[in-house]
Design a protein around this motif. Structure first.
Motif, PDB file in Angstrom:
ATOM      1  N   GLN A  26       0.836  -1.200   0.000  1.00 36.95           N
ATOM      2  CA  GLN A  26       0.000   0.000   0.000  1.00 36.95           C
ATOM      3  C   GLN A  26       0.875   1.256   0.000  1.00 36.95           C
ATOM      4  OE1 GLN A  26      -3.649  -0.214   2.592  1.00 36.95           O
ATOM      5  NE2 GLN A  26      -2.521  -1.910   3.519  1.00 36.95           N
ATOM      6  N   THR A  27       0.463   2.271  -0.746  1.00 38.20           N
ATOM      7  CA  THR A  27       1.171   3.552  -0.754  1.00 38.20           C
ATOM      8  C   THR A  27       0.698   4.384   0.424  1.00 38.20           C
ATOM      9  OG1 THR A  27       1.402   3.529  -3.163  1.00 38.20           O
ATOM     10  CG2 THR A  27       1.626   5.660  -2.056  1.00 38.20           C
ATOM     11  N   VAL A  28       1.639   4.741   1.292  1.00 39.99           N
ATOM     12  CA  VAL A  28       1.282   5.491   2.503  1.00 39.99           C
ATOM     13  C   VAL A  28       1.889   6.885   2.519  1.00 39.99           C
ATOM     14  CG1 VAL A  28       0.966   3.410   3.888  1.00 39.99           C
ATOM     15  CG2 VAL A  28       3.231   4.501   3.797  1.00 39.99           C
ATOM     16  N   GLY A  29       2.787   7.193   1.567  1.00 40.01           N
ATOM     17  CA  GLY A  29       3.413   8.504   1.557  1.00 40.01           C
ATOM     18  C   GLY A  29       4.111   8.765   0.241  1.00 40.01           C
ATOM     19  N   TRP A  30       4.780   9.935   0.173  1.00 37.32           N
ATOM     20  CA  TRP A  30       5.472  10.365  -1.033  1.00 37.32           C
ATOM     21  C   TRP A  30       6.733  11.103  -0.611  1.00 37.32           C
ATOM     22  CZ3 TRP A  30       3.271   8.961  -5.684  1.00 37.32           C
ATOM     23  CH2 TRP A  30       1.954   8.475  -5.610  1.00 37.32           C
ATOM     24  N   VAL A  31       7.889  10.665  -1.149  1.00 34.80           N
ATOM     25  CA  VAL A  31       9.163  11.254  -0.739  1.00 34.80           C
ATOM     26  C   VAL A  31       9.908  11.811  -1.948  1.00 34.80           C
ATOM     27  CG1 VAL A  31       9.371   9.743   1.259  1.00 34.80           C
ATOM     28  CG2 VAL A  31      10.389   9.046  -0.902  1.00 34.80           C
ATOM     29  N   SER A  32      10.749  12.801  -1.686  1.00 32.65           N
ATOM     30  CA  SER A  32      11.565  13.376  -2.750  1.00 32.65           C
ATOM     31  C   SER A  32      12.685  12.417  -3.123  1.00 32.65           C
ATOM     32  CB  SER A  32      12.164  14.709  -2.296  1.00 32.65           C
ATOM     33  OG  SER A  32      13.122  14.488  -1.272  1.00 32.65           O
ATOM     34  N   GLU A  33      13.252  12.612  -4.296  1.00 33.54           N
ATOM     35  CA  GLU A  33      14.382  11.791  -4.731  1.00 33.54           C
ATOM     36  C   GLU A  33      15.530  11.924  -3.740  1.00 33.54           C
ATOM     37  OE1 GLU A  33      16.337   9.065  -6.866  1.00 33.54           O
ATOM     38  OE2 GLU A  33      14.406   9.812  -7.582  1.00 33.54           O
ATOM     39  N   GLU A  34      15.782  13.161  -3.291  1.00 37.45           N
ATOM     40  CA  GLU A  34      16.876  13.399  -2.351  1.00 37.45           C
ATOM     41  C   GLU A  34      16.669  12.625  -1.051  1.00 37.45           C
ATOM     42  OE1 GLU A  34      18.962  17.035   0.213  1.00 37.45           O
ATOM     43  OE2 GLU A  34      17.127  17.402  -0.940  1.00 37.45           O
ATOM     44  N   PHE A  35      15.486  12.717  -0.497  1.00 36.90           N
ATOM     45  CA  PHE A  35      15.258  12.067   0.791  1.00 36.90           C
ATOM     46  C   PHE A  35      15.208  10.548   0.646  1.00 36.90           C
ATOM     47  CE2 PHE A  35      12.724  10.884   4.604  1.00 36.90           C
ATOM     48  CZ  PHE A  35      13.638  11.335   5.542  1.00 36.90           C
ATOM     49  N   HIS A  37      17.249   8.774  -0.972  1.00 40.44           N
ATOM     50  CA  HIS A  37      18.626   8.307  -0.799  1.00 40.44           C
ATOM     51  C   HIS A  37      18.997   8.232   0.683  1.00 40.44           C
ATOM     52  CE1 HIS A  37      19.133   8.383  -5.058  1.00 40.44           C
ATOM     53  NE2 HIS A  37      19.075   9.701  -5.162  1.00 40.44           N
ATOM     54  N   ARG A  38      18.548   9.218   1.459  1.00 41.79           N
ATOM     55  CA  ARG A  38      18.827   9.210   2.896  1.00 41.79           C
ATOM     56  C   ARG A  38      18.176   8.002   3.565  1.00 41.79           C
ATOM     57  NH1 ARG A  38      20.536  13.594   5.447  1.00 41.79           N
ATOM     58  NH2 ARG A  38      21.146  11.985   6.931  1.00 41.79           N
ATOM     59  N   LEU A  39      16.947   7.721   3.173  1.00 41.52           N
ATOM     60  CA  LEU A  39      16.256   6.575   3.748  1.00 41.52           C
ATOM     61  C   LEU A  39      16.981   5.269   3.425  1.00 41.52           C
ATOM     62  CD1 LEU A  39      12.519   7.486   3.006  1.00 41.52           C
ATOM     63  CD2 LEU A  39      13.586   7.355   5.258  1.00 41.52           C
ATOM     64  N   LEU A  40      17.429   5.151   2.188  1.00 45.93           N
ATOM     65  CA  LEU A  40      18.121   3.926   1.775  1.00 45.93           C
ATOM     66  C   LEU A  40      19.454   3.758   2.504  1.00 45.93           C
ATOM     67  CD1 LEU A  40      17.354   4.111  -2.056  1.00 45.93           C
ATOM     68  CD2 LEU A  40      16.353   2.526  -0.411  1.00 45.93           C
ATOM     69  N   GLN A  41      20.104   4.899   2.812  1.00 48.04           N
ATOM     70  CA  GLN A  41      21.386   4.849   3.516  1.00 48.04           C
ATOM     71  C   GLN A  41      21.216   4.492   4.992  1.00 48.04           C
ATOM     72  OE1 GLN A  41      22.906   8.784   2.911  1.00 48.04           O
ATOM     73  NE2 GLN A  41      23.579   8.399   0.818  1.00 48.04           N
ATOM     74  N   GLU A  42      20.176   5.055   5.612  1.00 44.02           N
ATOM     75  CA  GLU A  42      20.055   4.990   7.064  1.00 44.02           C
ATOM     76  C   GLU A  42      19.134   3.882   7.569  1.00 44.02           C
ATOM     77  OE1 GLU A  42      21.835   6.735   8.994  1.00 44.02           O
ATOM     78  OE2 GLU A  42      22.602   8.317   7.695  1.00 44.02           O
ATOM     79  N   ASN A  50      10.783  -1.418  -7.997  1.00 43.12           N
ATOM     80  CA  ASN A  50       9.769  -1.067  -9.002  1.00 43.12           C
ATOM     81  C   ASN A  50       9.354   0.404  -8.944  1.00 43.12           C
ATOM     82  OD1 ASN A  50       9.692  -3.777  -9.861  1.00 43.12           O
ATOM     83  ND2 ASN A  50       8.182  -4.284  -8.277  1.00 43.12           N
ATOM     84  N   GLY A  51      10.341   1.275  -8.768  1.00 42.40           N
ATOM     85  CA  GLY A  51      10.054   2.707  -8.774  1.00 42.40           C
ATOM     86  C   GLY A  51       9.485   3.250  -7.486  1.00 42.40           C
ATOM     87  N   SER A  52       9.426   2.434  -6.446  1.00 43.64           N
ATOM     88  CA  SER A  52       8.894   2.868  -5.156  1.00 43.64           C
ATOM     89  C   SER A  52       9.938   2.678  -4.061  1.00 43.64           C
ATOM     90  CB  SER A  52       7.641   2.067  -4.784  1.00 43.64           C
ATOM     91  OG  SER A  52       6.607   2.260  -5.726  1.00 43.64           O
ATOM     92  N   ILE A  53       9.771   3.423  -2.967  1.00 43.29           N
ATOM     93  CA  ILE A  53      10.543   3.204  -1.756  1.00 43.29           C
ATOM     94  C   ILE A  53       9.688   2.308  -0.867  1.00 43.29           C
ATOM     95  CG2 ILE A  53      11.612   4.273   0.257  1.00 43.29           C
ATOM     96  CD1 ILE A  53      13.027   4.834  -2.401  1.00 43.29           C
ATOM     97  N   VAL A  54      10.211   1.143  -0.554  1.00 47.29           N
ATOM     98  CA  VAL A  54       9.415   0.132   0.138  1.00 47.29           C
ATOM     99  C   VAL A  54       9.953  -0.094   1.544  1.00 47.29           C
ATOM    100  CG1 VAL A  54       8.619  -2.266   0.108  1.00 47.29           C
ATOM    101  CG2 VAL A  54       8.849  -0.994  -2.044  1.00 47.29           C
ATOM    102  N   ILE A  55       9.058   0.028   2.518  1.00 46.77           N
ATOM    103  CA  ILE A  55       9.387  -0.301   3.899  1.00 46.77           C
ATOM    104  C   ILE A  55       9.092  -1.780   4.080  1.00 46.77           C
ATOM    105  CG2 ILE A  55       8.909   0.155   6.331  1.00 46.77           C
ATOM    106  CD1 ILE A  55       7.918   2.934   5.502  1.00 46.77           C
ATOM    107  N   GLN A  56      10.167  -2.564   4.247  1.00 44.83           N
ATOM    108  CA  GLN A  56       9.979  -3.988   4.494  1.00 44.83           C
ATOM    109  C   GLN A  56       9.553  -4.211   5.939  1.00 44.83           C
ATOM    110  OE1 GLN A  56      14.069  -4.933   3.118  1.00 44.83           O
ATOM    111  NE2 GLN A  56      13.059  -6.327   1.674  1.00 44.83           N
ATOM    112  N   GLY A  57       9.077  -5.379   6.207  1.00 44.46           N
ATOM    113  CA  GLY A  57       8.676  -5.656   7.583  1.00 44.46           C
ATOM    114  C   GLY A  57       7.227  -6.037   7.702  1.00 44.46           C
ATOM    115  N   GLY A  58       6.680  -6.584   6.634  1.00 44.85           N
ATOM    116  CA  GLY A  58       5.289  -7.003   6.688  1.00 44.85           C
ATOM    117  C   GLY A  58       5.025  -8.030   7.764  1.00 44.85           C
ATOM    118  N   ASP A  59       6.104  -8.717   8.210  1.00 45.03           N
ATOM    119  CA  ASP A  59       5.944  -9.728   9.248  1.00 45.03           C
ATOM    120  C   ASP A  59       6.069  -9.131  10.652  1.00 45.03           C
ATOM    121  OD1 ASP A  59       8.600  -9.079   8.773  1.00 45.03           O
ATOM    122  OD2 ASP A  59       9.352 -11.062   9.360  1.00 45.03           O
ATOM    123  N   ARG A  60       6.433  -7.851  10.735  1.00 42.56           N
ATOM    124  CA  ARG A  60       6.551  -7.210  12.052  1.00 42.56           C
ATOM    125  C   ARG A  60       5.173  -6.745  12.513  1.00 42.56           C
ATOM    126  NH1 ARG A  60      12.242  -4.090  12.425  1.00 42.56           N
ATOM    127  NH2 ARG A  60      13.292  -5.022  10.647  1.00 42.56           N
TER     128      ARG A  60
END
Length: 286
Positions: A26-35, A37-42, A50-60
């Motif tokens: 499910q799409t829950v938000g929208w982030v800039s290209e710059e941010f 990269h920060r999410l992927l780093q941290e 597939n063109g989205s930033i995905v928060i894994q953890g469906g089992d949490r």
């Protein structure tokens, strides 16, 4: 400038310019290209797919996912703030759309960077009726980190996790304007307004629940929490002129004030921007 300018100020973002933030499909938000990269780093639990930033953890579970996201965001905040402003320690439920079951919680300060739906609740306090109506507005304190000195409703607040709109309104009404709870319980829900506003760090996307309350003619608001600079009792024409003259109201408070004026008939259907304003006040799917 016109009233429509205030509506457009709050709805000037295009989601095509942002990357979907997804969790559990499910799409829950929208982030800039710059941010992104920060999410992927941290955040080890975040990937690009597939063109989205995905928060894994469906089992949490709910709490574990909330904590994992919170830790990643706080690492970014601790290093360079990244436009978060002040870390509030207040959380908002993360949903794909209003009315859906929350998937996890997120820190309030991170909302614009994540483009997640936020909720607020505002009260239009007024005295009199018709031609004799006047509206109470507050001026935000000069020391506030967010939009100081701008005009606001007599009572307005952020709706955190687990907050009922009326309970939050009663709490804020006591602190901000000294309105007793027995009077506040007479406030009438009147719907809400939406916004999708571009910021320096992302996009504000939100829904504000609105209430109206006719106050006694001899009532004078008094602030207890130090966040209000002054209260003003204004005639509708004064409010409309101020709204049209420029951004003298807090961004979402301008929408709430315009909505009140239209519902009360102070902006007639013959106004050349009437239909565009009405649709613009609720123009964002949340």
């Amino acid at each position: 400038m016109t009233l429509l300018d205030r509506v457009l100020d709050c709805n000037n973002a295009t989601l095509n310019d942002f990357i979907p933030l997804c969790v559990r499909g499910q799409t829950v938000g929208w982030v800039s290209e710059e941010f992104s990269h920060r999410l992927l780093q941290e955040a080890p639990l975040i990937i690009r797919e597939n063109g989205s930033i995905v928060i894994q953890g469906g089992d949490r579970d709910y709490d574990a996912l909330s904590s994992a996201v919170d830790e990643a965001l706080f690492r970014i905040y601790s290093r360079d703030n990244h436009g978060f402003g002040k870390w509030c320690g207040e959380r908002t439920p993360v949903v794909a759309a209003m009315g859906q079951q929350p998937l996890f919680e997120v820190e309030r300060a991170a909302l614009p960077t994540l483009g997640i739906i936020s909720n607020g609740v505002h009260l239009n306090g007024f005295v009199g009726e018709g031609a004799d109506l006047s509206m109470w507005v507050s001026r935000r304190g000069a020391h506030l980190a967010s939009q100081p000195n701008l005009l606001d409703q007599i009572v307005a607040g952020f709706l955190p996790v687990g907050g009922s709109t009326m309970d939050k309104l009663c709490e804020e009404a006591d602190e901000e304007a000294g309105i007793p709870q027995e009077l506040m319980r007479m406030a009438q829900p009147t719907g809400g307004v939406t916004f999708l506003q571009l910021t320096d760090v992302g996009v504000r996307k939100g829904f504000v629940f609105t209430y109206d309350l006719r106050l006694p003619s001899d009532f004078v608001p008094h602030n207890k929490d130090g966040e209000v600079g002054e209260f003003l009792l204004l005639k509708p024409r004064e409010v409309l002129d101020m709204l049209a003259s420029g951004p003298c109201f807090k961004f979402d408070s301008a929408l709430v004030a315009i909505d009140f004026m239209m519902r009360r008939g102070f902006v007639p259907p013959e106004h050349n921007e009437y239909a565009t304003i009405v649709t613009g006040l609720r123009g964002v799917g949340v």
